[in-house]
Design a protein around this motif. Structure first.
Motif, mmCIF file in Angstrom:
data_model
loop_
_atom_site.group_PDB
_atom_site.id
_atom_site.type_symbol
_atom_site.label_atom_id
_atom_site.label_comp_id
_atom_site.label_asym_id
_atom_site.label_seq_id
_atom_site.Cartn_x
_atom_site.Cartn_y
_atom_site.Cartn_z
ATOM 1 N N VAL A 30 26.598 -12.341 -7.377
ATOM 2 C CA VAL A 30 27.246 -13.109 -8.434
ATOM 3 C C VAL A 30 26.413 -12.959 -9.695
ATOM 4 C CG1 VAL A 30 28.377 -14.797 -6.945
ATOM 5 C CG2 VAL A 30 26.068 -15.218 -7.710
ATOM 6 N N ALA A 31 27.089 -12.860 -10.820
ATOM 7 C CA ALA A 31 26.409 -12.746 -12.112
ATOM 8 C C ALA A 31 26.244 -14.142 -12.698
ATOM 9 C CB ALA A 31 27.211 -11.870 -13.061
ATOM 10 N N VAL A 32 25.044 -14.453 -13.134
ATOM 11 C CA VAL A 32 24.755 -15.736 -13.770
ATOM 12 C C VAL A 32 24.269 -15.435 -15.174
ATOM 13 C CG1 VAL A 32 23.374 -17.838 -13.687
ATOM 14 C CG2 VAL A 32 24.147 -16.771 -11.559
ATOM 15 N N SER A 33 24.911 -16.069 -16.167
ATOM 16 C CA SER A 33 24.541 -15.845 -17.572
ATOM 17 C C SER A 33 23.576 -16.921 -18.039
ATOM 18 C CB SER A 33 25.784 -15.866 -18.460
ATOM 19 O OG SER A 33 26.608 -14.769 -18.159
ATOM 20 N N TYR A 34 22.584 -16.485 -18.788
ATOM 21 C CA TYR A 34 21.602 -17.377 -19.408
ATOM 22 C C TYR A 34 21.600 -17.073 -20.903
ATOM 23 C CZ TYR A 34 19.691 -18.028 -14.691
ATOM 24 O OH TYR A 34 19.522 -18.324 -13.369
ATOM 25 N N TRP A 35 21.285 -18.078 -21.727
ATOM 26 C CA TRP A 35 21.211 -17.885 -23.175
ATOM 27 C C TRP A 35 19.883 -18.412 -23.684
ATOM 28 C CZ3 TRP A 35 25.651 -19.070 -20.618
ATOM 29 C CH2 TRP A 35 26.722 -18.213 -20.828
ATOM 30 N N ASP A 36 19.264 -17.635 -24.596
ATOM 31 C CA ASP A 36 18.014 -18.092 -25.198
ATOM 32 C C ASP A 36 18.307 -18.784 -26.524
ATOM 33 O OD1 ASP A 36 18.449 -16.069 -27.027
ATOM 34 O OD2 ASP A 36 16.820 -14.802 -26.329
ATOM 35 N N GLY A 39 20.473 -17.119 -29.159
ATOM 36 C CA GLY A 39 21.857 -16.818 -28.837
ATOM 37 C C GLY A 39 22.050 -15.554 -28.026
ATOM 38 N N ASN A 40 20.974 -14.922 -27.583
ATOM 39 C CA ASN A 40 21.088 -13.719 -26.766
ATOM 40 C C ASN A 40 21.483 -14.091 -25.342
ATOM 41 O OD1 ASN A 40 20.174 -12.072 -28.903
ATOM 42 N ND2 ASN A 40 18.057 -12.583 -28.391
ATOM 43 N N GLU A 41 22.374 -13.320 -24.762
ATOM 44 C CA GLU A 41 22.793 -13.563 -23.386
ATOM 45 C C GLU A 41 21.988 -12.674 -22.443
ATOM 46 O OE1 GLU A 41 26.788 -13.658 -20.597
ATOM 47 O OE2 GLU A 41 26.857 -12.641 -22.531
ATOM 48 N N VAL A 42 21.517 -13.275 -21.369
ATOM 49 C CA VAL A 42 20.793 -12.568 -20.331
ATOM 50 C C VAL A 42 21.584 -12.759 -19.042
ATOM 51 C CG1 VAL A 42 18.645 -12.413 -19.024
ATOM 52 C CG2 VAL A 42 18.593 -13.052 -21.438
ATOM 53 N N VAL A 43 21.944 -11.666 -18.394
ATOM 54 C CA VAL A 43 22.713 -11.752 -17.149
ATOM 55 C C VAL A 43 21.801 -11.361 -15.993
ATOM 56 C CG1 VAL A 43 24.706 -10.894 -15.873
ATOM 57 C CG2 VAL A 43 24.846 -11.191 -18.352
ATOM 58 N N ARG A 44 21.714 -12.242 -15.006
ATOM 59 C CA ARG A 44 20.937 -11.976 -13.796
ATOM 60 C C ARG A 44 21.897 -12.013 -12.616
ATOM 61 N NH1 ARG A 44 15.215 -12.125 -14.915
ATOM 62 N NH2 ARG A 44 15.341 -11.566 -17.088
ATOM 63 N N TYR A 45 21.625 -11.195 -11.633
ATOM 64 C CA TYR A 45 22.475 -11.119 -10.453
ATOM 65 C C TYR A 45 21.741 -11.709 -9.256
ATOM 66 C CZ TYR A 45 25.267 -8.052 -13.323
ATOM 67 O OH TYR A 45 26.034 -7.551 -14.334
ATOM 68 N N PHE A 46 22.458 -12.539 -8.508
ATOM 69 C CA PHE A 46 21.901 -13.181 -7.327
ATOM 70 C C PHE A 46 22.834 -12.941 -6.153
ATOM 71 C CE2 PHE A 46 20.332 -15.534 -10.968
ATOM 72 C CZ PHE A 46 18.977 -15.583 -10.702
ATOM 73 N N PRO A 67 12.300 -18.395 -23.288
ATOM 74 C CA PRO A 67 13.003 -18.906 -22.106
ATOM 75 C C PRO A 67 14.496 -18.973 -22.381
ATOM 76 C CG PRO A 67 11.808 -20.673 -23.209
ATOM 77 C CD PRO A 67 11.435 -19.398 -23.895
ATOM 78 N N ALA A 68 15.295 -18.697 -21.355
ATOM 79 C CA ALA A 68 16.753 -18.746 -21.485
ATOM 80 C C ALA A 68 17.292 -19.678 -20.411
ATOM 81 C CB ALA A 68 17.338 -17.347 -21.318
ATOM 82 N N GLY A 69 18.265 -20.525 -20.805
ATOM 83 C CA GLY A 69 18.851 -21.490 -19.888
ATOM 84 C C GLY A 69 20.311 -21.191 -19.631
ATOM 85 N N ARG A 70 20.854 -21.871 -18.622
ATOM 86 C CA ARG A 70 22.240 -21.646 -18.238
ATOM 87 C C ARG A 70 23.225 -22.348 -19.157
ATOM 88 N NH1 ARG A 70 22.379 -22.353 -11.811
ATOM 89 N NH2 ARG A 70 24.473 -21.541 -12.098
ATOM 90 N N ASP A 71 22.786 -23.350 -19.900
ATOM 91 C CA ASP A 71 23.670 -24.087 -20.801
ATOM 92 C C ASP A 71 23.747 -23.362 -22.141
ATOM 93 O OD1 ASP A 71 25.207 -25.946 -22.090
ATOM 94 O OD2 ASP A 71 23.689 -27.524 -22.090
ATOM 95 N N LYS A 72 24.912 -22.803 -22.445
ATOM 96 C CA LYS A 72 25.070 -22.022 -23.672
ATOM 97 C C LYS A 72 24.974 -22.901 -24.916
ATOM 98 C CE LYS A 72 28.075 -18.673 -25.909
ATOM 99 N NZ LYS A 72 29.306 -17.885 -25.809
#
Length: 119
Positions: A30-36, A39-46, A67-72
């Motif tokens: 599953v792809a999980v998006s994080y934002w710093d 405003g950059n999006e970082v996608v990590r796969y779990f 640091p990037a969090g899940r809350d956009k």
């Protein structure tokens, strides 16, 4: 004709069997998006079998190091960095002799009270 070894010309010597991803058999992800904060999006796969509570809330953004969090809408804030201080700036911040003596006396008084030997 020279013979020796079982390696085929052009192959990697010592290479083991192909990995699962090379054979096309790959675990579901599953792809999980994080934002710093920028405003950059970082996608990590779990792994899809990983419970939600084990997926981290924050990760480091590789492009910015922030640091990037899940809350956009509310990403983690940028850490406040202090400007570099020269040695002279630290010397100017030092306490006067009177302040240092008073701090030492207060610390000694607290230690004496804790031990029960107030003098």
């Amino acid at each position: 004709m020279a013979s020796g070894g079982s390696a085929i010309r052009g192959s990697r010597v010592g290479a083991g069997p192909m990995g699962e991803q090379d054979r096309g058999v790959q675990a579901e992800r599953v792809a999980v998006s994080y934002w710093d904060a920028l405003g950059n999006e970082v996608v990590r796969y779990f792994s899809a079998t990983l419970p939600d509570e084990e997926i981290p809330e924050t990760v480091d953004s590789p492009s910015t190091g922030l640091p990037a969090g899940r809350d956009k809408e509310n990403p983690p804030v940028v850490a406040k960095t202090e400007p570099y201080k020269t040695h002279l700036a630290y010397v100017k911040e030092r306490r006067t002799e009177e302040e240092a003596a008073q701090l030492l006396e207060d610390a000694l008084q607290q230690l004496r009270q804790r031990r029960g030997t107030a003098k």
